[in-house]
Motif scaffolding. Structure first.
Motif, mmCIF file in Angstrom:
data_model
loop_
_atom_site.group_PDB
_atom_site.id
_atom_site.type_symbol
_atom_site.label_atom_id
_atom_site.label_comp_id
_atom_site.label_asym_id
_atom_site.label_seq_id
_atom_site.Cartn_x
_atom_site.Cartn_y
_atom_site.Cartn_z
ATOM 1 N N ILE A 192 0.934 -1.386 -0.137
ATOM 2 C CA ILE A 192 0.191 -0.102 -0.057
ATOM 3 C C ILE A 192 0.906 1.279 -0.028
ATOM 4 C CG2 ILE A 192 -1.671 1.094 1.571
ATOM 5 C CD1 ILE A 192 -2.897 -0.975 -0.046
ATOM 6 N N ALA A 193 2.171 1.210 0.767
ATOM 7 C CA ALA A 193 3.137 2.514 0.641
ATOM 8 C C ALA A 193 3.393 2.726 -0.561
ATOM 9 C CB ALA A 193 4.338 2.019 1.523
ATOM 10 N N GLU A 194 3.691 1.779 -1.646
ATOM 11 C CA GLU A 194 4.111 2.008 -2.991
ATOM 12 C C GLU A 194 2.885 2.799 -3.497
ATOM 13 O OE1 GLU A 194 5.403 -1.235 -5.085
ATOM 14 O OE2 GLU A 194 6.600 -1.905 -3.736
ATOM 15 N N LEU B 22 0.604 4.804 -2.286
ATOM 16 C CA LEU B 22 0.476 6.014 -1.607
ATOM 17 C C LEU B 22 1.583 6.925 -1.829
ATOM 18 C CD1 LEU B 22 -1.172 4.956 1.743
ATOM 19 C CD2 LEU B 22 -2.231 5.423 -0.193
ATOM 20 N N GLN B 23 2.759 6.360 -2.013
ATOM 21 C CA GLN B 23 3.643 7.260 -2.194
ATOM 22 C C GLN B 23 3.565 8.036 -3.538
ATOM 23 O OE1 GLN B 23 7.568 5.638 -1.186
ATOM 24 N NE2 GLN B 23 8.526 7.102 -2.558
ATOM 25 N N ALA B 24 3.087 7.437 -4.515
ATOM 26 C CA ALA B 24 3.340 7.749 -6.108
ATOM 27 C C ALA B 24 2.740 9.237 -6.155
ATOM 28 C CB ALA B 24 2.415 7.027 -7.053
ATOM 29 N N GLY B 25 1.423 9.653 -5.528
ATOM 30 C CA GLY B 25 1.045 10.895 -5.388
ATOM 31 C C GLY B 25 0.923 11.816 -4.235
ATOM 32 N N ALA B 26 1.899 11.411 -3.431
ATOM 33 C CA ALA B 26 1.764 12.025 -2.037
ATOM 34 C C ALA B 26 1.912 13.780 -2.162
ATOM 35 C CB ALA B 26 2.732 11.593 -1.258
ATOM 36 N N ALA B 27 3.086 14.086 -3.122
ATOM 37 C CA ALA B 27 3.374 15.462 -3.219
ATOM 38 C C ALA B 27 2.307 16.303 -3.822
ATOM 39 C CB ALA B 27 4.763 15.524 -3.970
ATOM 40 N N ASP C 267 3.210 8.651 2.903
ATOM 41 C CA ASP C 267 2.333 9.962 2.991
ATOM 42 C C ASP C 267 1.911 9.845 4.432
ATOM 43 O OD1 ASP C 267 0.273 11.645 3.116
ATOM 44 O OD2 ASP C 267 -0.479 11.233 0.943
ATOM 45 N N PRO C 268 2.561 10.786 5.261
ATOM 46 C CA PRO C 268 2.240 10.961 6.617
ATOM 47 C C PRO C 268 0.806 11.415 6.951
ATOM 48 C CG PRO C 268 3.669 12.711 6.050
ATOM 49 C CD PRO C 268 3.660 11.732 4.676
ATOM 50 N N SER C 269 0.315 12.235 5.891
ATOM 51 C CA SER C 269 -1.136 12.464 6.262
ATOM 52 C C SER C 269 -1.962 11.237 6.035
ATOM 53 C CB SER C 269 -1.585 13.594 5.048
ATOM 54 O OG SER C 269 -1.033 14.831 5.173
ATOM 55 N N LEU C 270 -2.071 10.448 5.220
ATOM 56 C CA LEU C 270 -2.670 9.246 5.144
ATOM 57 C C LEU C 270 -2.376 8.307 6.425
ATOM 58 C CD1 LEU C 270 -3.069 8.580 1.213
ATOM 59 C CD2 LEU C 270 -4.587 9.931 3.010
ATOM 60 N N ILE D 202 7.901 10.323 8.861
ATOM 61 C CA ILE D 202 8.159 11.597 8.168
ATOM 62 C C ILE D 202 9.649 11.460 8.081
ATOM 63 C CG2 ILE D 202 8.054 13.984 8.901
ATOM 64 C CD1 ILE D 202 5.341 13.688 9.918
ATOM 65 N N ALA D 203 10.278 10.938 9.014
ATOM 66 C CA ALA D 203 11.914 11.230 9.162
ATOM 67 C C ALA D 203 12.542 10.432 7.880
ATOM 68 C CB ALA D 203 12.300 10.886 10.256
ATOM 69 N N ARG D 204 11.753 9.120 7.885
ATOM 70 C CA ARG D 204 12.238 8.071 6.716
ATOM 71 C C ARG D 204 11.959 8.887 5.394
ATOM 72 N NH1 ARG D 204 9.554 2.326 7.582
ATOM 73 N NH2 ARG D 204 10.187 1.853 9.997
#
Length: 404
Positions: A30-32, A34-39, A90-93, A255-257
């Motif tokens: 799931i991280a893969e 979510l990360q794609a559109g986080a910015a 995505d730390p918001s999610l 977030i640090a990661r």
């Protein structure tokens, strides 16, 4: 009557995760996604419904449900790792289900067998719970004005809530209110309930898509079956406080990661070395190498204390007492100091080591610092130092509340 914000709430269809190893595997998958559109989501302040649905239907929102009620009941260490993995994407999610997990802990601690069977069943189906706990107008975070009064065969709630993370995306909300004796109760209500309004007015500089806005309860009716006496969690030793804190610390570790990950990639691929370094690549600059190494070591230390705190919670879960709850609070306090500090440091160092070009808007790297700065304000880390020091010097156990 206020008008509730609109967001598509689809019928859930979640998988059921069976054990800790599966939870970690699913989190990485799931991280893969979510990360794609986080910015982009951070810039636009929008989360497509299919992203939220894919996240909750993954089964990750149900991993803390007790085995007795069909869940995986993963260890606290695994739960923290899952939250950190998602938050690095995505730390918001990553923050959206943080209060969901805490609400499930309230159900576990204070629910009857029938209540647990019903609400844990909803969770395993994929229903999302959000909080309506805090308020913004009181003298401190424990100054709650929302009231609960008996009304016929049920209850009525009136009040205004703030910082209601995930409320826009939720199927159910947990609303905190005080009864006539000023005792705190938690009421679970469907989001579409009459008298309940979700106001999407969160406009912080960081954690921008958490939907941590306002919830209004105006003559909100609550059946007795949906009410939990959460005040009892602090009348006796329970892990409610350290549980809430370890989930929060895990977000900061994520977030640090994320900040360190983007620092390494940018230094390798785009940053320029300083002229006095006498090297061709920024990644060969000895002073940059030292600082990246230092960041990694401090992050590893923070994650190690986070894992250790999870193990301490696991050890005391079956029969919590004064000593085991104090040990859990102290272990989480130590972890939270380091996760807070490395989140802020790593997100700041990204610009120092990346140079001016790392500040270009197209990269949106400032989201890491904004996320770290905002989320670490959840409670003052300076008081974590005090908790640990007061225990060591004076034998004073940590206070018993949601922030300890």
């Amino acid at each position: 009557m206020s008008v509730s914000a609109a967001y598509p709430i689809n019928r859930p269809a979640a998988r059921v995760i069976r054990d800790d190893a599966e939870a970690i595997r699913v989190a990485e998958q799931i991280a893969e996604l979510l990360q794609a559109g986080a910015a982009e989501r951070d810039l636009n302040r929008q989360v497509p419904v299919e992203i939220v649905d894919a996240y909750s239907n993954s089964g990750l929102w149900g991993i803390s449900v007790p085995r007795e009620y069909g869940g995986a009941e993963v260890s606290h260490a695994t739960l923290a790792q899952v939250i950190a993995i998602i938050s690095a994407a995505d730390p918001s999610l990553g923050q959206i289900p943080q209060n969901h997990y805490c609400l499930l802990e309230d159900i576990r601690l204070q629910g009857t067998h029938e209540q647990k069977r019903f609400f844990f069943g909803l969770v395993l189906e994929g229903h999302r719970f959000a909080n309506a706990l805090s308020e913004t107008g009181g003298k401190n975070v424990q100054d709650i004005r929302t009231r609960l009064v008996a009304d016929g065969d049920g209850y009525r709630i009136d009040g205004r809530k703030g910082y209601c993370t995930g409320s826009l995306y939720a199927h159910w909300l947990g609303v905190l209110a005080l009864d006539e004796a000023d005792r705190a109760h938690l009421a679970f209500v469907p989001r579409e309930s009459a008298g309940l309004s979700v106001i999407d007015d969160w406009d912080s500089i960081g954690q921008r898509t958490t939907s941590s806005g306002t919830v209004l309860a105006e003559g909100l009716r609550v059946p007795a079956f949906h009410l939990f006496p959460t005040y009892r969690s602090y009348e006796r030793p329970t892990q409610a406080g350290p549980f809430a804190q370890i989930t929060t610390a895990a977000i900061d570790a994520g977030i640090a990661r994320a900040a360190l990950r983007d620092t390494i990639a940018f230094v390798r691929e785009q940053a320029r070395p300083w002229i006095d370094a006498g090297v061709d690549k920024a990644s060969e600059d000895p002073l940059t190498i030292i600082q990246v190494g230092a960041l990694d070591i401090r992050l590893e230390a923070a994650e190690a204390l986070l894992e250790r705190a999870g193990r301490v919670l696991d050890a005391g879960k079956a029969a919590p007492d004064e000593d085991s709850v104090a040990a859990a609070s102290l272990a989480v306090a130590r972890a939270k100091v380091l996760t807070t500090e490395i989140a802020i440091e790593a997100s700041n160092k990204l610009f120092e080591l990346g140079g001016t070009r790392s500040t270009l808007r197209k990269h949106n790297f400032d989201r890491h610092w904004r996320n770290a700065r905002v989320h670490t304000l959840h409670d003052p880390v300076r008081w974590k130092y005090h908790v640990v020091g007061n225990w060591l010097l004076n034998g004073a156990r940590p206070p018993r509340h949601d922030w300890s």
